[in-house]
Design an enzyme around this catalytic site. Structure first.
Site, PDB file in Angstrom:
ATOM      1  N   GLY A 156      43.717 -23.197  61.539  1.00 11.48           N
ATOM      2  CA  GLY A 156      43.841 -22.893  60.126  1.00 11.48           C
ATOM      3  C   GLY A 156      44.260 -24.146  59.361  1.00 11.48           C
TER       4      GLY A 156
ATOM      5  CD  GLU B  32      66.102 -27.864  49.980  1.00 11.36           C
ATOM      6  OE1 GLU B  32      65.511 -28.674  50.714  1.00 11.36           O
ATOM      7  OE2 GLU B  32      66.351 -28.084  48.787  1.00 11.36           O
ATOM      8  N   PRO B  33      67.284 -29.317  53.559  1.00 15.72           N
ATOM      9  CG  PRO B  33      66.243 -30.381  55.381  1.00 15.72           C
ATOM     10  CD  PRO B  33      66.413 -29.030  54.714  1.00 15.72           C
TER      11      PRO B  33
ATOM     12  CB  THR C   7      63.147 -30.865  42.405  1.00 16.17           C
ATOM     13  OG1 THR C   7      63.845 -29.636  42.118  1.00 16.17           O
ATOM     14  CG2 THR C   7      64.162 -31.954  42.701  1.00 16.17           C
ATOM     15  CB  CYS C   8      58.979 -27.823  42.314  1.00 15.11           C
ATOM     16  SG  CYS C   8      59.730 -27.513  43.936  1.00 15.11           S
TER      17      CYS C   8
END
Length: 427
Positions: free
Chosen positions: A190, A115-116, A49-50
């Site tokens: 935005g 975090e999921p 992942t990142c």
């Protein structure tokens, strides 16, 4: 059989290093098959992942899997010098590896606690390893157990219940006010990163309808297309305002875009049905006087930061419970693995005994066929089979006694269910 987890993450390496050993989805199958042959592991999976790249490996007992072998393979595969990689690398083995994998899946090792998204990424790593043929019994069981632990943590703790980003907190507040969002109409002002995150959370919560207002239409169209939203210019906000149940704004404007008068007019058109508003911009996008209006509920980024700070503390408390669950489940998995490691020995011992039995039984049948007395044949069979089965244990007991190895004698006593007084006489 042993399990290894090796990798780097956001805590150990900067992005300049992480990006050098990241694996693209297209390269994973080749990389996994290459690892099986070059690193000499029996099973393998890759999570990339990142924020982290991790290799999960299962090695058979007869092969030593060293950090040097893994580093050499990474060095060659990614064309990166070991001197760049090694300082950032962590290496976990057996129970520590299992615990690490479970912590990762539960979000306990993530940049944002709890975090999921990481669980979905681990499920993807599992699927890719299955497809590449690099996963067998042990790794499959480990991933399945890890997914079960993550589900248990989500069910039994509140680690994922509290918003810890302004985007998530905004949507969470909206859910508290409106309940389900499937009938809510949302105006997003935005098209930057924050609004993109808000849009994603709204989309995941199946919000009724989204309109995106931005100074540049083309900038908003890409995001809007992904979530099925309409796009308008900032100049069109006044005519759309009355339709919005929820307004969330985050632009780089130096002056407010939404004024008190604009909101007042919209509320009159809505026959004073409440409007939930969140201003995530600094400087403000929504005039602070809007908060004075009876049917407008305005939250600023400072309001959300207070909520987030409390939520982070709540997640930390939940993480303590989660760590306990992970520890227990890692113990359970290792017990299963140890049982698997002894299974081959048990099977080998049973096969050896069965072979001895078959040999002697065949001899007895031949003797009976040749007319030998059945009672003599049975006595010989019983004696020889008993002697064969007693040979190895007797040798082990004698060697332990002669060497004064009391611990081994006690262990053999337990194995063969012998009387402790018999062992004491051996001393």
């Amino acid at each position: 059989m042993s399990i290894v987890a090796v990798g780097i993450n956001h805590k150990t390496a900067p992005v300049s290093v992480r990006e050098k050993i990241a694996f693209s989805p297209d390269s994973l199958t080749h990389a996994l098959q290459e690892m099986l042959s070059q690193v000499q592991c029996q099973e393998a999976a890759i999570l990339s992942t990142c924020n982290r790249t991790e290799l999960y490996l299962v090695k058979p007992g007869e092969h030593e899997l060293t950090q040097e072998k893994v580093v050499l393979w990474l060095e060659q595969h990614h064309n990166i010098p070991a001197s760049t990689l090694v300082p950032s690398l962590y290496w976990h083995q057996d129970q520590k590896a299992v615990t690490h994998m479970m912590r990762v899946a539960c979000g306990l090792d993530s940049l944002v606690l709890g975090e999921p998204q990481i669980l979905g990424q681990m499920k993807q790593a599992y699927s890719q390893a299955k497809a590449a043929g690099s996963m067998a019994l042990v790794m499959d069981r480990l991933f399945q157990r890890t997914f079960g632990v993550a589900k248990q943590v989500r069910t039994e703790t509140e680690i994922g219940e509290n918003a810890v980003s302004v985007a998530f907190a905004s949507v969470n507040l909206a859910k508290h006010i409106f309940g389900k969002l499937n009938k809510a109409r949302v105006l997003l002002v935005g098209a930057g990163e924050t609004i993109e995150l808000v849009a994603k959370h709204l989309y995941d919560n199946q919000v009724g309808h989204i309109t995106v207002a931005n100074r540049t239409i083309s900038r908003a169209e890409g995001m809007a297309k992904q979530i099925g939203a309409d796009v308008i210019t900032l100049a069109q906000i006044p005519e759309q305002m009355a339709k919005a149940d929820i307004v969330i704004s985050s632009t780089g404007s130096t002056l407010p875009i939404i004024g008190k008068g604009m909101v007042e007019k919209a509320l009159a058109e809505r026959k004073h049905r409440p409007m939930f508003m969140v201003d995530l911009a600094v400087p403000r996008d929504i005039e602070e006087q809007v908060a004075q209006l009876e049917d407008a509920f305005l939250y600023t980024v400072d309001d959300l930061q207070t909520i987030i700070a409390q939520n982070i503390e709540n997640r930390r408390k939940a993480a303590v419970q989660a760590e306990s669950i992970v520890s227990n489940q890692a113990d359970n998995f290792m017990q299963w693995l140890r049982g698997l490691n002894t299974q081959d020995a048990v099977i080998s011992y049973r096969n050896q005994c069965m072979a001895e039995r078959d040999t002697l039984l065949e001899r007895a049948h031949n003797q009976l066929s040749n007319g030998k007395n059945p009672e003599a044949v049975l006595n010989e069979l019983a004696t020889k089979l008993t002697n064969k089965l007693m040979h190895a244990p007797t040798n082990a007991l004698q060697k332990a006694a002669q060497g004064g190895e009391l611990d081994k004698l006690i262990y053999l006593r337990d194995v063969f269910d012998l009387d402790i007084e018999d062992i004491s006489k051996q001393k």
